[in-house]
Design a protein around this motif. Structure first.
Motif, PDB file in Angstrom:
ATOM      1  N   ASN A   1       0.880  -1.226   0.192  1.00  0.00           N
ATOM      2  CA  ASN A   1       0.320   0.228  -0.007  1.00  0.00           C
ATOM      3  C   ASN A   1       1.260   1.395   0.484  1.00  0.00           C
ATOM      4  O   ASN A   1       0.304   2.459  -1.018  1.00  0.00           O
ATOM      5  CB  ASN A   1      -0.602   0.220   1.326  1.00  0.00           C
ATOM      6  CG  ASN A   1      -1.660  -0.796   1.089  1.00  0.00           C
ATOM      7  OD1 ASN A   1      -2.528  -1.054   0.538  1.00  0.00           O
ATOM      8  ND2 ASN A   1      -2.057  -1.462   2.496  1.00  0.00           N
ATOM      9  N   ARG A   2       1.895   1.281   0.213  1.00  0.00           N
ATOM     10  CA  ARG A   2       3.186   2.726   0.417  1.00  0.00           C
ATOM     11  C   ARG A   2       4.036   1.588  -0.324  1.00  0.00           C
ATOM     12  O   ARG A   2       5.469   1.401  -0.317  1.00  0.00           O
ATOM     13  CB  ARG A   2       3.403   2.239   2.300  1.00  0.00           C
ATOM     14  CG  ARG A   2       2.563   2.805   2.701  1.00  0.00           C
ATOM     15  CD  ARG A   2       2.586   3.714   4.173  1.00  0.00           C
ATOM     16  NE  ARG A   2       1.937   3.644   4.833  1.00  0.00           N
ATOM     17  CZ  ARG A   2       1.548   4.547   6.186  1.00  0.00           C
ATOM     18  NH1 ARG A   2       2.849   4.721   7.145  1.00  0.00           N
ATOM     19  NH2 ARG A   2       0.303   4.237   6.915  1.00  0.00           N
ATOM     20  N   TYR A   3       4.548   2.833  -1.195  1.00  0.00           N
ATOM     21  CA  TYR A   3       5.923   2.126  -2.262  1.00  0.00           C
ATOM     22  C   TYR A   3       5.865   3.716  -2.581  1.00  0.00           C
ATOM     23  O   TYR A   3       5.331   4.805  -2.584  1.00  0.00           O
ATOM     24  CB  TYR A   3       5.187   1.412  -3.492  1.00  0.00           C
ATOM     25  CG  TYR A   3       3.986   1.433  -4.283  1.00  0.00           C
ATOM     26  CD1 TYR A   3       4.247   2.885  -5.190  1.00  0.00           C
ATOM     27  CD2 TYR A   3       2.807   1.740  -3.276  1.00  0.00           C
ATOM     28  CE1 TYR A   3       2.730   3.349  -5.796  1.00  0.00           C
ATOM     29  CE2 TYR A   3       1.447   1.711  -4.596  1.00  0.00           C
ATOM     30  CZ  TYR A   3       1.600   2.660  -5.187  1.00  0.00           C
ATOM     31  OH  TYR A   3       0.273   3.481  -5.776  1.00  0.00           O
ATOM     32  N   GLN A   4       7.635   3.350  -2.981  1.00  0.00           N
ATOM     33  CA  GLN A   4       8.452   4.604  -3.689  1.00  0.00           C
ATOM     34  C   GLN A   4       8.686   4.962  -4.736  1.00  0.00           C
ATOM     35  O   GLN A   4       8.917   5.521  -5.647  1.00  0.00           O
ATOM     36  CB  GLN A   4       9.754   5.025  -2.808  1.00  0.00           C
ATOM     37  CG  GLN A   4       9.707   4.537  -1.567  1.00  0.00           C
ATOM     38  CD  GLN A   4       9.323   5.973  -0.555  1.00  0.00           C
ATOM     39  OE1 GLN A   4      10.040   6.785  -1.300  1.00  0.00           O
ATOM     40  NE2 GLN A   4       8.315   5.979  -0.082  1.00  0.00           N
ATOM     41  N   THR A   5       8.208   4.018  -5.844  1.00  0.00           N
ATOM     42  CA  THR A   5       8.335   3.418  -7.133  1.00  0.00           C
ATOM     43  C   THR A   5       7.681   2.620  -7.774  1.00  0.00           C
ATOM     44  O   THR A   5       7.364   1.559  -6.878  1.00  0.00           O
ATOM     45  CB  THR A   5       9.657   3.783  -7.147  1.00  0.00           C
ATOM     46  OG1 THR A   5       9.542   3.198  -9.150  1.00  0.00           O
ATOM     47  CG2 THR A   5      10.210   1.926  -6.685  1.00  0.00           C
TER      48      THR A   5
END
Length: 359
Positions: A257-261
């Motif tokens: 659910n949380r990603y940098q890319t």
């Protein structure tokens, strides 16, 4: 000017199934799709699993969706001259004693899907299974690339596909019709995955996009007539095989659910290769690494139907990880609504967000 009944945006699973059902009901339509090679529909595993999660709960509507999907993919495949679905079983290598105990606890309650394989000694020669094996069956496996590419070819043959990026700024709405460039239609339905979040009509819907990554592996001497699961899944990849010598497997996936890319990451590849190395007693090599963003929802239920305040604007989206089973069923529901004003299951209908979508 091109005149049609329904303009569909997107030819992933949702757009393909809605357009298929419209074709079956002799409804006029056109599809716009930009033809992205690595969309979430195209890199998904293609598995329809009746039992899901660590608690081994029955998948929502499993008793309805599995037989519906089997019939729908079979009929569509027959019409296109392809075989894009097969029944199979999932061999669940328990990663811990707690997971084995959870499986044993659910076994009497879900005996129509869960069982203990009798050939465990054979599987011990192929993989590390210190806590034993469980079986989940029937599961279904879809050859997604064959399915989507074959339908794309059919749409091109019938001149019902425009391959270009949809520009929402060029869409005009009136009380009588919608207009997009040189297309005039009675309605428009957005089946465009995560791009639906950016539309002014549906930006308030509770999307919860998540990232998935997967590897394509070549594994020697691992039977390709099963799906294997131990934290990660190994799924036969029929797009490159299709015979008894099949040795390609989809390996994944994440649910971030949380990603940098939105790109593939070295961390996923290294973690997955290590997991396979510690599990499977056969040599393998990595051929490809994919990543895509799924159009999931907070409720884990689809968005289907027409805007409660803009009746010419519809959506079929938010399938998350269950698109293979949800898209055929809810694609038909939306098509029947277009055809004759049929009903859409309230758990999926966007009417449940009428107040949220108020001007």
């Amino acid at each position: 000017m091109i005149h049609t009944g329904t303009l569909l945006v997107g030819q992933g699973l949702s757009g393909s199934w809605l357009s298929w059902w419209l074709s079956q009901y002799n409804e006029e339509f056109m599809v716009i799709d930009e033809g992205r090679e690595f969309s979430s529909s195209r890199i998904a595993s293609g598995v329809i699993n009746p039992v899901t999660g660590r608690v081994l709960a029955k998948t929502w509507m499993a008793e309805t969706l599995l037989p519906f999907a089997l019939e729908a993919y079979t009929n569509m495949g027959n019409a296109l001259g392809i075989r894009c679905i097969q029944s199979t079983r999932i061999l669940h290598s328990f990663p811990s004693m707690q997971m084995k105990e959870a499986f044993d606890k659910r076994l009497p309650e879900l005996s129509e899907y869960l069982s203990i394989p009798e050939d465990q000694e054979y599987w011990k020669s192929l993989m590390e299974i210190p806590y034993g094996l469980g079986s989940i069956s029937p599961a279904l496996l879809i050859d997604l690339n064959l399915h989507l590419n074959s339908w794309k070819s059919a749409l091109e043959t019938k001149q019902q596909l425009i391959q270009e990026k949809f520009e929402s700024s060029e869409l005009e709405l009136t009380d009588q019709h919608i207009r997009y460039r040189d297309i005039q239609a009675e309605r428009i339905v957005f089946c465009d995955g995560i791009h639906g979040m950016d539309l002014p009509f549906f930006s308030k819907l509770p999307f919860s996009p998540n990232k998935g990554e997967a590897l394509l592996l070549e594994i020697e001497d691992l039977p390709a007539d099963h799906i294997y699961k131990k934290g990660i899944s190994l799924v036969p990849y029929p797009h490159l095989g299709g015979n008894e010598n099949q040795r390609y497997f989809w390996a994944g996936s994440t649910y971030e659910n949380r990603y940098q890319t939105d790109a593939p990451t070295d961390a996923f590849r290294e973690r997955t290769e290590l997991a396979v190395r510690n599990w499977i007693k056969r040599p393998f090599k990595t051929l490809h690494h994919w990543a895509a963003i799924r159009p999931a929802t907070i409720e884990r239920r689809p968005f289907a139907g027409f805007h409660p305040h803009l009746p010419r604007v519809g959506i079929l989206n938010g399938m998350g990880t269950k698109g293979c089973s949800l898209a055929p069923y809810f694609g038909q529901q939306v098509a029947l609504f277009i055809r004759a004003g049929g009903t859409i299951r309230p758990e999926a209908s966007i009417n449940r967000f009428s107040s949220l979508l108020s001007p």
